[in-house]
Write a protein that holds these residues in place. Sequence first.
Motif, PDB file in Angstrom:
ATOM      1  N   GLY A 141      44.760  76.680 -60.429  1.00 42.10           N
ATOM      2  CA  GLY A 141      45.751  75.746 -60.399  1.00 42.10           C
ATOM      3  C   GLY A 141      46.924  76.385 -59.779  1.00 42.10           C
ATOM      4  O   GLY A 141      47.073  77.294 -58.866  1.00 42.10           O
ATOM      5  N   VAL A 142      48.042  76.086 -60.273  1.00 45.10           N
ATOM      6  CA  VAL A 142      49.458  76.459 -59.432  1.00 45.10           C
ATOM      7  C   VAL A 142      50.107  77.751 -60.210  1.00 45.10           C
ATOM      8  O   VAL A 142      50.127  77.379 -61.539  1.00 45.10           O
ATOM      9  CB  VAL A 142      50.337  75.347 -59.474  1.00 45.10           C
ATOM     10  CG1 VAL A 142      51.783  75.706 -58.779  1.00 45.10           C
ATOM     11  CG2 VAL A 142      49.669  74.279 -58.415  1.00 45.10           C
ATOM     12  N   PRO A 169      47.701  73.803 -48.799  1.00 48.89           N
ATOM     13  CA  PRO A 169      47.600  73.539 -47.070  1.00 48.89           C
ATOM     14  C   PRO A 169      47.331  74.441 -46.095  1.00 48.89           C
ATOM     15  O   PRO A 169      47.655  75.501 -46.254  1.00 48.89           O
ATOM     16  CB  PRO A 169      48.972  72.671 -46.959  1.00 48.89           C
ATOM     17  CG  PRO A 169      49.750  72.561 -48.131  1.00 48.89           C
ATOM     18  CD  PRO A 169      49.155  73.688 -49.041  1.00 48.89           C
ATOM     19  N   ALA A 170      46.435  74.127 -45.222  1.00 43.06           N
ATOM     20  CA  ALA A 170      46.026  74.939 -44.356  1.00 43.06           C
ATOM     21  C   ALA A 170      47.079  75.172 -43.184  1.00 43.06           C
ATOM     22  O   ALA A 170      47.995  74.359 -43.166  1.00 43.06           O
ATOM     23  CB  ALA A 170      45.121  74.056 -43.145  1.00 43.06           C
ATOM     24  N   GLN A 198      52.970  78.142 -54.939  1.00 47.11           N
ATOM     25  CA  GLN A 198      51.621  79.314 -54.904  1.00 47.11           C
ATOM     26  C   GLN A 198      50.708  78.723 -55.539  1.00 47.11           C
ATOM     27  O   GLN A 198      50.514  78.710 -56.681  1.00 47.11           O
ATOM     28  CB  GLN A 198      52.169  80.589 -54.967  1.00 47.11           C
ATOM     29  CG  GLN A 198      53.421  80.904 -54.215  1.00 47.11           C
ATOM     30  CD  GLN A 198      53.075  81.097 -52.718  1.00 47.11           C
ATOM     31  OE1 GLN A 198      51.862  81.428 -52.222  1.00 47.11           O
ATOM     32  NE2 GLN A 198      53.970  81.078 -51.995  1.00 47.11           N
ATOM     33  N   VAL A 199      49.494  78.883 -54.880  1.00 42.90           N
ATOM     34  CA  VAL A 199      48.242  78.458 -55.692  1.00 42.90           C
ATOM     35  C   VAL A 199      47.705  79.798 -56.185  1.00 42.90           C
ATOM     36  O   VAL A 199      47.666  80.751 -55.424  1.00 42.90           O
ATOM     37  CB  VAL A 199      47.017  77.747 -54.792  1.00 42.90           C
ATOM     38  CG1 VAL A 199      45.723  77.554 -55.582  1.00 42.90           C
ATOM     39  CG2 VAL A 199      47.942  76.366 -54.064  1.00 42.90           C
ATOM     40  N   LYS A 200      47.090  79.689 -57.337  1.00 48.91           N
ATOM     41  CA  LYS A 200      46.483  80.811 -57.968  1.00 48.91           C
ATOM     42  C   LYS A 200      45.202  81.460 -57.109  1.00 48.91           C
ATOM     43  O   LYS A 200      44.500  80.694 -56.606  1.00 48.91           O
ATOM     44  CB  LYS A 200      46.085  80.675 -59.438  1.00 48.91           C
ATOM     45  CG  LYS A 200      47.132  80.555 -60.282  1.00 48.91           C
ATOM     46  CD  LYS A 200      46.786  80.198 -61.801  1.00 48.91           C
ATOM     47  CE  LYS A 200      47.608  79.917 -62.730  1.00 48.91           C
ATOM     48  NZ  LYS A 200      46.954  79.720 -64.039  1.00 48.91           N
TER      49      LYS A 200
END
Length: 248
Positions: free
Chosen positions: A25-26, A223-224, A18-20
């Motif tokens: 960051g992650v 990612p989209a 999961q992206v913040k």
Amino acid sequence: MKILVAYKRVVDFNVRIQVKPDGSGVASEGVKLSPNPFDDIALEAALRLREQGIAEEVIIATIAPADAQPHLRNGLAMGANRAIHVVSAEPVQPLAAARALLKLVEKEQPGLVILGKQAIDDDCSQTGQMLAALWDRPQATFASKLEVADGKATVTREVDAGLETIEVDLPAVITTDLRLNEPRFIKLPDIMKAKAKPIETVELASLGVAHGGEISNTNYAPPAKRSRGVMVKDVAELVALLQQKGLA
């Protein structure tokens, strides 16, 4: 002969990253951390060489925050003789990691250094090659087969065109591919024995190595999301739809 194995800790490959929300960051809080799968393969290769009588000692080394002791115990339970923990509160980039590993190589004088071909968190695939260049020793990357005898390593490499077999003089740096082996299962008695094995702690700054800064990440994005599928009646409608989207 000693074998030094780089043993990195990463977010477990089963975890959905999961992206913040701010894109900085992650998200890693509360996320399961595990050994880099390619490094487990590297450690297994070293242990098999020791079992063959080619090596006498297998040393694992990681560059990680102070809470990485359980990660090293995992490698010790797998069979490594001892561990070196280079403590760094911040993540290090490949060049800084290679420089730190070089300091350990100069101290331990291993006959072979084995790393995973890449880490699954950044996929850089650079540390092994950089270490070989700094050490001024041969390298054999992406190994899918490894044999050591008479002061030489014969390595079958996975390349774009298929397989390539090369021979390098020892000491050397080898990076491992997925098909080299299958890491062994860790048993409970091995976990108990690992508690008594030594872990040496070294501060990254004491090695005279900076964190890096050669690469700067400005933003992270997931990612989209995939759009819903569309049913078409015939080829003509499909072509028209692709042209509408600028894909044909």
